[in-house]
Enzyme design. Structure first.
Site, PDB file in Angstrom:
ATOM      1  N   ARG A  64       1.091  -1.244  -0.024  1.00 22.58           N
ATOM      2  CA  ARG A  64       0.010  -0.023   0.092  1.00 22.58           C
ATOM      3  C   ARG A  64       1.007   1.217   0.053  1.00 22.58           C
ATOM      4  NH1 ARG A  64       0.946   1.958   4.855  1.00 22.58           N
ATOM      5  NH2 ARG A  64       1.053   0.471   6.594  1.00 22.58           N
ATOM      6  N   LYS A  67       3.371   5.076   5.096  1.00 23.32           N
ATOM      7  CA  LYS A  67       4.484   4.508   5.865  1.00 23.32           C
ATOM      8  C   LYS A  67       3.957   3.551   6.639  1.00 23.32           C
ATOM      9  CE  LYS A  67       7.550   8.608   5.161  1.00 23.32           C
ATOM     10  NZ  LYS A  67       8.480   9.352   5.947  1.00 23.32           N
ATOM     11  N   ILE A  68       4.666   3.697   7.873  1.00 24.89           N
ATOM     12  CA  ILE A  68       4.366   2.362   9.118  1.00 24.89           C
ATOM     13  C   ILE A  68       3.206   2.804   9.829  1.00 24.89           C
ATOM     14  CG2 ILE A  68       5.857   3.010  10.759  1.00 24.89           C
ATOM     15  CD1 ILE A  68       6.751   0.107  11.060  1.00 24.89           C
ATOM     16  N   THR A  69       2.568   1.789  10.157  1.00 22.55           N
ATOM     17  CA  THR A  69       1.369   1.859  11.242  1.00 22.55           C
ATOM     18  C   THR A  69       1.193   0.483  12.034  1.00 22.55           C
ATOM     19  OG1 THR A  69      -0.799   2.770  11.223  1.00 22.55           O
ATOM     20  CG2 THR A  69      -0.565   0.909   9.723  1.00 22.55           C
ATOM     21  N   PHE A 150      -8.823   1.402   5.480  1.00 22.60           N
ATOM     22  CA  PHE A 150      -8.788   2.492   6.630  1.00 22.60           C
ATOM     23  C   PHE A 150      -8.956   1.644   8.039  1.00 22.60           C
ATOM     24  CE2 PHE A 150     -13.438   1.200   5.914  1.00 22.60           C
ATOM     25  CZ  PHE A 150     -13.716   1.016   7.022  1.00 22.60           C
ATOM     26  N   CYS A 167       2.923   6.630  10.723  1.00 21.65           N
ATOM     27  CA  CYS A 167       2.717   7.086   9.338  1.00 21.65           C
ATOM     28  C   CYS A 167       4.005   8.093   9.044  1.00 21.65           C
ATOM     29  CB  CYS A 167       1.409   7.781   9.216  1.00 21.65           C
ATOM     30  SG  CYS A 167       0.000   6.921   9.472  1.00 21.65           S
TER      31      CYS A 167
END
Length: 202
Positions: A64, A67-69, A150, A167
């Site tokens: 996707r 960034k990172i989540t 989401f 993010c």
């Protein structure tokens, strides 16, 4: 729309791809998976090394944007797998998903908004802290059909975000519906409200 309960991230990713192929081929209609994940960090294509945990915590790299989540208990995740109309307008689709999140928060009594240059649903800075994100999104479009989606923080443990730069954003924070509203807002409470607002994204 499918309620998938709690599903391992990699299992959910396999299911997304299976449904995506079928929606592309026209053998399945547009589908939205609504679920929770066991605790996991996922890194989008723009994740930098400095954004990642430095304690060896596992991270799943995904295709996707963003960034990172973190995903985990107390967070409702939605994966809309939707065929976009031609000409494809990804930004317009992102705005529809954001609006859905904003509308859900409003129904629960929390005012949120967009922040220029940053996707998601945000509580603006106030006496309690800087801008803070309650609803995040990360999208990919392949062969005209969306993937990923989401995440809306209901009553998750926000300490999970302390290991990363969520993010990649260093000058803002992350929050939850429970933290902002001062009461326990569960995924079970949020789920039917999200379902009722899903038409916004189509």
């Amino acid at each position: 729309m499918t309620r998938a309960g709690s599903l391992d991230y990699r299992e959910a990713w396999d299911e997304q791809r299976r449904i995506h192929d079928a929606v592309v081929e026209g053998t399945l209609p547009d589908t939205v998976l609504l679920l929770t994940h066991p605790s996991v960090y996922t890194a989008g294509k723009r994740t930098e090394l400095v954004d990642r945990p430095d304690d060896g915590t596992p991270v799943v790299d995904v295709d996707r944007g963003g960034k990172i989540t973190w995903h985990g208990p107390g967070q409702l995740v939605g994966y809309p797998i939707v065929k976009l109309a031609d000409p494809i307008d990804v930004v317009a689709y992102v705005r529809r998903v954001e609006q859905m999140l904003i509308d859900v928060c409003a129904e629960l009594g929390l005012a949120t908004t967009r922040v220029d240059g940053r996707s998601g649903a945000w509580v603006l800075a106030d006496s309690r802290g800087p801008d803070r994100k309650v609803g995040a999104l990360g999208i990919r479009v392949a062969r005209g059909v969306t993937l990923h989606g989401f995440a809306l923080n209901a009553d998750c443990d926000l300490a999970a975000y302390d290991k990363i730069v969520p993010c990649g954003i260093r000058d803002a924070s992350v929050t939850s519906l429970s933290a902002e509203l001062g009461r326990d807002v569960t995924v079970e409470e949020v789920l039917p409200i999200v379902e009722s607002h899903l038409p916004t994204i189509f």
